[in-house]
Design a protein around this motif. Structure first.
Motif, PDB file in Angstrom:
ATOM      1  N   LYS A  39     -99.540 -71.945  12.893  1.00 25.77           N
ATOM      2  CA  LYS A  39     -98.328 -71.866  12.090  1.00 25.77           C
ATOM      3  C   LYS A  39     -97.447 -70.684  12.471  1.00 25.77           C
ATOM      4  O   LYS A  39     -96.335 -70.566  11.986  1.00 25.77           O
ATOM      5  CB  LYS A  39     -98.698 -71.771  10.607  1.00 25.77           C
ATOM      6  CG  LYS A  39     -99.426 -72.995  10.096  1.00 25.77           C
ATOM      7  CD  LYS A  39     -99.866 -72.823   8.671  1.00 25.77           C
ATOM      8  CE  LYS A  39    -100.713 -74.009   8.234  1.00 25.77           C
ATOM      9  NZ  LYS A  39    -101.303 -73.803   6.928  1.00 25.77           N
ATOM     10  N   GLN A  40     -97.957 -69.788  13.334  1.00 23.78           N
ATOM     11  CA  GLN A  40     -97.195 -68.605  13.732  1.00 23.78           C
ATOM     12  C   GLN A  40     -96.886 -68.664  15.222  1.00 23.78           C
ATOM     13  O   GLN A  40     -97.638 -69.246  15.997  1.00 23.78           O
ATOM     14  CB  GLN A  40     -97.986 -67.339  13.431  1.00 23.78           C
ATOM     15  CG  GLN A  40     -98.214 -67.104  11.960  1.00 23.78           C
ATOM     16  CD  GLN A  40     -98.913 -65.776  11.713  1.00 23.78           C
ATOM     17  OE1 GLN A  40     -98.979 -64.927  12.593  1.00 23.78           O
ATOM     18  NE2 GLN A  40     -99.431 -65.600  10.524  1.00 23.78           N
ATOM     19  N   ALA A  41     -95.793 -68.042  15.619  1.00 24.68           N
ATOM     20  CA  ALA A  41     -95.386 -68.015  17.016  1.00 24.68           C
ATOM     21  C   ALA A  41     -96.419 -67.253  17.853  1.00 24.68           C
ATOM     22  O   ALA A  41     -96.925 -66.214  17.428  1.00 24.68           O
ATOM     23  CB  ALA A  41     -94.028 -67.346  17.153  1.00 24.68           C
ATOM     24  N   VAL A  42     -96.720 -67.782  19.028  1.00 22.81           N
ATOM     25  CA  VAL A  42     -97.701 -67.164  19.920  1.00 22.81           C
ATOM     26  C   VAL A  42     -97.251 -65.765  20.322  1.00 22.81           C
ATOM     27  O   VAL A  42     -98.057 -64.826  20.362  1.00 22.81           O
ATOM     28  CB  VAL A  42     -97.946 -68.050  21.169  1.00 22.81           C
ATOM     29  CG1 VAL A  42     -98.814 -67.332  22.188  1.00 22.81           C
ATOM     30  CG2 VAL A  42     -98.580 -69.366  20.760  1.00 22.81           C
ATOM     31  N   VAL A  43     -95.968 -65.591  20.600  1.00 26.05           N
ATOM     32  CA  VAL A  43     -95.455 -64.280  21.034  1.00 26.05           C
ATOM     33  C   VAL A  43     -95.706 -63.221  19.968  1.00 26.05           C
ATOM     34  O   VAL A  43     -96.130 -62.107  20.281  1.00 26.05           O
ATOM     35  CB  VAL A  43     -93.950 -64.375  21.368  1.00 26.05           C
ATOM     36  CG1 VAL A  43     -93.369 -63.017  21.663  1.00 26.05           C
ATOM     37  CG2 VAL A  43     -93.732 -65.314  22.533  1.00 26.05           C
ATOM     38  N   ARG A  44     -95.476 -63.563  18.722  1.00 26.98           N
ATOM     39  CA  ARG A  44     -95.691 -62.608  17.630  1.00 26.98           C
ATOM     40  C   ARG A  44     -97.165 -62.228  17.526  1.00 26.98           C
ATOM     41  O   ARG A  44     -97.514 -61.049  17.373  1.00 26.98           O
ATOM     42  CB  ARG A  44     -95.203 -63.215  16.321  1.00 26.98           C
ATOM     43  CG  ARG A  44     -95.339 -62.300  15.158  1.00 26.98           C
ATOM     44  CD  ARG A  44     -94.754 -62.892  13.918  1.00 26.98           C
ATOM     45  NE  ARG A  44     -95.015 -62.008  12.791  1.00 26.98           N
ATOM     46  CZ  ARG A  44     -94.705 -62.275  11.564  1.00 26.98           C
ATOM     47  NH1 ARG A  44     -94.075 -63.382  11.280  1.00 26.98           N
ATOM     48  NH2 ARG A  44     -94.991 -61.437  10.613  1.00 26.98           N
ATOM     49  N   GLN A  45     -98.042 -63.217  17.623  1.00 25.53           N
ATOM     50  CA  GLN A  45     -99.477 -62.953  17.554  1.00 25.53           C
ATOM     51  C   GLN A  45     -99.942 -62.130  18.753  1.00 25.53           C
ATOM     52  O   GLN A  45    -100.786 -61.238  18.624  1.00 25.53           O
ATOM     53  CB  GLN A  45    -100.257 -64.268  17.485  1.00 25.53           C
ATOM     54  CG  GLN A  45    -100.005 -65.016  16.185  1.00 25.53           C
ATOM     55  CD  GLN A  45    -100.752 -66.319  16.129  1.00 25.53           C
ATOM     56  OE1 GLN A  45    -101.954 -66.330  15.893  1.00 25.53           O
ATOM     57  NE2 GLN A  45    -100.056 -67.421  16.361  1.00 25.53           N
ATOM     58  N   LYS A  46     -99.366 -62.411  19.924  1.00 26.17           N
ATOM     59  CA  LYS A  46     -99.712 -61.666  21.134  1.00 26.17           C
ATOM     60  C   LYS A  46     -99.352 -60.196  20.975  1.00 26.17           C
ATOM     61  O   LYS A  46    -100.153 -59.310  21.290  1.00 26.17           O
ATOM     62  CB  LYS A  46     -98.991 -62.263  22.342  1.00 26.17           C
ATOM     63  CG  LYS A  46     -99.245 -61.530  23.633  1.00 26.17           C
ATOM     64  CD  LYS A  46     -98.453 -62.175  24.768  1.00 26.17           C
ATOM     65  CE  LYS A  46     -98.507 -61.370  26.034  1.00 26.17           C
ATOM     66  NZ  LYS A  46     -97.674 -61.943  27.088  1.00 26.17           N
ATOM     67  N   GLU A  47     -98.161 -59.909  20.475  1.00 25.34           N
ATOM     68  CA  GLU A  47     -97.733 -58.524  20.289  1.00 25.34           C
ATOM     69  C   GLU A  47     -98.634 -57.800  19.281  1.00 25.34           C
ATOM     70  O   GLU A  47     -98.975 -56.638  19.477  1.00 25.34           O
ATOM     71  CB  GLU A  47     -96.276 -58.467  19.853  1.00 25.34           C
ATOM     72  CG  GLU A  47     -95.312 -58.801  20.967  1.00 25.34           C
ATOM     73  CD  GLU A  47     -95.479 -57.915  22.195  1.00 25.34           C
ATOM     74  OE1 GLU A  47     -95.602 -56.686  22.052  1.00 25.34           O
ATOM     75  OE2 GLU A  47     -95.507 -58.467  23.308  1.00 25.34           O
ATOM     76  N   ARG A  48     -99.008 -58.497  18.226  1.00 22.68           N
ATOM     77  CA  ARG A  48     -99.885 -57.891  17.224  1.00 22.68           C
ATOM     78  C   ARG A  48    -101.260 -57.575  17.831  1.00 22.68           C
ATOM     79  O   ARG A  48    -101.824 -56.506  17.610  1.00 22.68           O
ATOM     80  CB  ARG A  48    -100.037 -58.833  16.036  1.00 22.68           C
ATOM     81  CG  ARG A  48    -100.498 -58.153  14.789  1.00 22.68           C
ATOM     82  CD  ARG A  48    -100.403 -59.034  13.585  1.00 22.68           C
ATOM     83  NE  ARG A  48     -99.693 -60.277  13.897  1.00 22.68           N
ATOM     84  CZ  ARG A  48     -99.681 -61.349  13.147  1.00 22.68           C
ATOM     85  NH1 ARG A  48    -100.322 -61.352  12.017  1.00 22.68           N
ATOM     86  NH2 ARG A  48     -99.035 -62.434  13.483  1.00 22.68           N
TER      87      ARG A  48
END
Length: 65
Positions: A39-48
């Motif tokens: 449900k969340q963007a991969v880029v956002r999860q990657k940065e986190r």
């Protein structure tokens, strides 16, 4: 931090359709794996994950061997 150029990122698709992100610090072999939230963007999860991983590396650098 100067670690990003030494971190390998793998995006793995599991049999059930889920995705797993694996960050590996190449000099030491330290690995962080996390199942991604669809449900969340991969880029956002990657940065986190990069932030968590870099914090762990920084803490390890401060720990005497």
């Amino acid at each position: 931090m100067g670690h990003r150029n030494k971190i390998q990122v793998d995006l793995i698709k599991l049999v059930g359709g889920d995705r797993l992100m694996r960050l590996t610090y190449l000099p030491s072999g330290l690995v962080l794996e996390k199942k991604l939230d669809p449900k969340q963007a991969v880029v956002r999860q990657k940065e986190r994950l990069f932030g968590v991983f870099e914090a762990a590396l920084a803490k390890a650098d401060l720990t005497p061997a």
